[in-house]
Write a protein that holds these residues in place. Structure first.
Motif, PDB file in Angstrom:
ATOM      1  N   SER A 231     -37.208  10.119 -35.602  1.00  0.00           N
ATOM      2  CA  SER A 231     -36.582   9.000 -36.306  1.00  0.00           C
ATOM      3  C   SER A 231     -37.599   7.896 -36.563  1.00  0.00           C
ATOM      4  CB  SER A 231     -35.405   8.451 -35.496  1.00  0.00           C
ATOM      5  OG  SER A 231     -34.411   9.428 -35.331  1.00  0.00           O
ATOM      6  N   ARG A 232     -37.708   7.493 -37.806  1.00  0.00           N
ATOM      7  CA  ARG A 232     -38.670   6.433 -38.145  1.00  0.00           C
ATOM      8  C   ARG A 232     -38.154   5.062 -37.721  1.00  0.00           C
ATOM      9  NH1 ARG A 232     -40.712   8.149 -44.264  1.00  0.00           N
ATOM     10  NH2 ARG A 232     -41.603  10.194 -43.683  1.00  0.00           N
ATOM     11  N   GLN A 233     -36.883   4.825 -37.922  1.00  0.00           N
ATOM     12  CA  GLN A 233     -36.278   3.551 -37.553  1.00  0.00           C
ATOM     13  C   GLN A 233     -35.342   3.761 -36.363  1.00  0.00           C
ATOM     14  OE1 GLN A 233     -37.027   0.608 -38.909  1.00  0.00           O
ATOM     15  NE2 GLN A 233     -38.472   1.564 -40.334  1.00  0.00           N
ATOM     16  N   LYS A 234     -35.507   2.943 -35.347  1.00  0.00           N
ATOM     17  CA  LYS A 234     -34.700   3.127 -34.136  1.00  0.00           C
ATOM     18  C   LYS A 234     -33.223   2.854 -34.371  1.00  0.00           C
ATOM     19  CE  LYS A 234     -38.747   1.989 -31.428  1.00  0.00           C
ATOM     20  NZ  LYS A 234     -39.450   0.957 -30.646  1.00  0.00           N
ATOM     21  N   ILE A 235     -32.927   1.930 -35.261  1.00  0.00           N
ATOM     22  CA  ILE A 235     -31.528   1.646 -35.545  1.00  0.00           C
ATOM     23  C   ILE A 235     -30.874   2.848 -36.235  1.00  0.00           C
ATOM     24  CG2 ILE A 235     -32.054   0.572 -37.770  1.00  0.00           C
ATOM     25  CD1 ILE A 235     -29.248  -0.385 -35.262  1.00  0.00           C
ATOM     26  N   ASP A 236     -31.666   3.592 -37.035  1.00  0.00           N
ATOM     27  CA  ASP A 236     -31.128   4.809 -37.653  1.00  0.00           C
ATOM     28  C   ASP A 236     -30.853   5.867 -36.595  1.00  0.00           C
ATOM     29  OD1 ASP A 236     -31.350   3.622 -40.123  1.00  0.00           O
ATOM     30  OD2 ASP A 236     -33.329   4.485 -40.545  1.00  0.00           O
ATOM     31  N   ALA A 237     -31.764   5.950 -35.608  1.00  0.00           N
ATOM     32  CA  ALA A 237     -31.572   6.914 -34.522  1.00  0.00           C
ATOM     33  C   ALA A 237     -30.303   6.595 -33.745  1.00  0.00           C
ATOM     34  CB  ALA A 237     -32.778   6.903 -33.586  1.00  0.00           C
ATOM     35  N   VAL A 238     -30.071   5.302 -33.514  1.00  0.00           N
ATOM     36  CA  VAL A 238     -28.880   4.885 -32.779  1.00  0.00           C
ATOM     37  C   VAL A 238     -27.620   5.298 -33.532  1.00  0.00           C
ATOM     38  CG1 VAL A 238     -27.554   2.879 -31.994  1.00  0.00           C
ATOM     39  CG2 VAL A 238     -30.016   2.983 -31.572  1.00  0.00           C
ATOM     40  N   GLY A 239     -27.590   5.040 -34.830  1.00  0.00           N
ATOM     41  CA  GLY A 239     -26.423   5.402 -35.634  1.00  0.00           C
ATOM     42  C   GLY A 239     -26.178   6.900 -35.650  1.00  0.00           C
ATOM     43  N   LEU A 240     -27.267   7.671 -35.800  1.00  0.00           N
ATOM     44  CA  LEU A 240     -27.139   9.125 -35.829  1.00  0.00           C
ATOM     45  C   LEU A 240     -26.645   9.657 -34.484  1.00  0.00           C
ATOM     46  CD1 LEU A 240     -27.552  11.847 -37.190  1.00  0.00           C
ATOM     47  CD2 LEU A 240     -29.962  11.762 -36.493  1.00  0.00           C
ATOM     48  N   LEU A 241     -27.215   9.157 -33.395  1.00  0.00           N
ATOM     49  CA  LEU A 241     -26.817   9.618 -32.070  1.00  0.00           C
ATOM     50  C   LEU A 241     -25.366   9.257 -31.774  1.00  0.00           C
ATOM     51  CD1 LEU A 241     -29.941   8.823 -29.826  1.00  0.00           C
ATOM     52  CD2 LEU A 241     -29.280  10.991 -30.869  1.00  0.00           C
TER      53      LEU A 241
END
Length: 382
Positions: A231-241
């Motif tokens: 994940s390039r952006q941590k906030i994107d990783a949070v949403g996906l998880l």
């Protein structure tokens, strides 16, 4: 970037180990709040989620570890898996055997008879043994399959194989205490005297068959760790998880209508259900540490520092908690019952509250130990 992600993982690992120690060391087993007890058989309490959290984290950390071997020889990773998995299993067996002679021997038996009886009834499996077996099997599958899509199908295959063994080789009620094949398999391999008997009959909740579905828990953690890395952006990783966590919980609940959510059997529905909650909590701590970071005057990484320290010496803390618990609860020292009766109960009241306060004091002791080790940069690993 990787360091920050490890911090979130370390915090969750530390909180998981603290939870394991808390539920394993109440002041009195007769007085425990319902959420701090395991489900009697089918079902899932918060306590039933603690162990799969740890296996899930093992898998997530494995994804970071295996990244070092990308493009290189897999033989180094295999050697590491076999050695570490074996050491974890042996450590668990030694913990079961500790103190290698009964602390409360039968006065009617000789020294030799007491020793032989002790060895004859030694439990072979346990929490660390399950971790070692699931870590080894899950790691070997991850190295063999390599690609996330193949690993995902590997999880499906592992969980379906586990279900098929339970269903087709069990009795008339294949998911019951009496009819499941898991307990019969352990008895066939080890004999009744070497399995857990806390369910009113010989049945080991950390037996060999559950290591198969336990590997599924490890692999789901591995896939999650890989998603975090990419994940390039941590906030994107949070949403996906967070989204994946809801899907996993939902799948576990739906499958649970046919295959009960059951920790002692470590059923596939339980694997998905617990992995969903594990993913959700990991997303939460990634958000706090890596996205929110500082919120006003609160530094979340510093706020959770004690759990970060515990998470960097997890197995050592767990083993020492088991060793100390046996010693302090014995007739030889008797500290645990004395502390519960004369400190916890007078200060916080009898029954459940006093029992919980004892458990929290016990956890605090090992958190303090972990903080001291972390300050001195001492990390004890297998």
């Amino acid at each position: 970037m990787e360091t920050k992600r490890y911090v979130a993982l370390d915090i969750l690992r530390g909180m998981t180990v603290a939870g394991m120690m808390m539920v394993n060391n109440p002041g009195s087993w007769s007085h425990v709040y319902a959420p701090l007890r395991h489900a009697a058989w089918h079902g899932c309490t918060p306590t039933d989620l603690v162990f799969p959290f740890f296996l899930f984290i093992v898998g997530a950390a494995m994804a970071f570890s295996f990244a070092k071997f990308s493009g290189g020889s897999a033989s180094v990773a295999v050697k590491k898996l076999v050695i570490r998995g074996g050491l974890i299993f042996i450590t668990g067996l030694l913990l079961n055997a500790f103190p290698f002679y009964p602390l409360n021997p039968n006065p009617d038996l000789s020294w030799g008879a007491n020793y032989l009886n002790y060895v004859h009834n030694l439990r072979i499996f346990g929490v660390l043994q399950r971790i070692g077996m699931a870590y080894l099997l899950g790691g070997l599958l991850a190295l063999w399959l390599q690609k996330p899509k193949k690993i995902g199908w590997g999880v499906v295959a592992v969980l379906l194989l586990h279900w098929a063994i339970l269903y087709f080789f069990g009795g008339d009620d294949p998911y019951s205490k009496e009819g499941n094949i898991s307990g019969s398999l352990d008895i066939w391999l080890l004999g009744k005297s070497h399995v857990y008997k806390g369910y009113g009959l010989p049945f080991d909740p950390e037996g060999i068959l559950g290591a198969l579905s336990g590997a599924g828990t490890v692999l789901l953690g591995y896939l999650t760790g890989g998603l975090i890395q990419k994940s390039r952006q941590k906030i994107d990783a949070v949403g996906l998880l967070f989204t994946l966590s809801l899907v996993s919980i939902g799948l576990g609940v739906v499958w649970g209508a046919w295959l009960p959510i059951n920790k002692p059997l470590w059923t596939g529905s339980y694997v998905l259900y617990a992995a969903g909650w594990s993913t959700m909590l990991l997303a939460f701590f990634i958000y706090l540490v890596d996205v929110a970071g500082h919120c006003g005057k609160i530094n979340f990484e510093k706020l959770f520092y004690p759990f970060k320290a515990l998470g960097m010496n997890p197995l050592f803390a767990f083993v020492m908690a088991g060793v100390l618990g046996r010693l302090l609860g014995s007739r030889m020292l008797g500290w645990s019952p004395w502390f519960y009766q004369h400190v916890c109960i007078p200060l916080l009241g009898p029954e459940e509250l006093g029992s919980l306060s004892f458990a929290l004091c016990y956890v605090a002791l090992f958190i303090l130990m972990a903080v001291v080790l972390h300050k001195k940069k001492i990390f004890i690993k297998l």
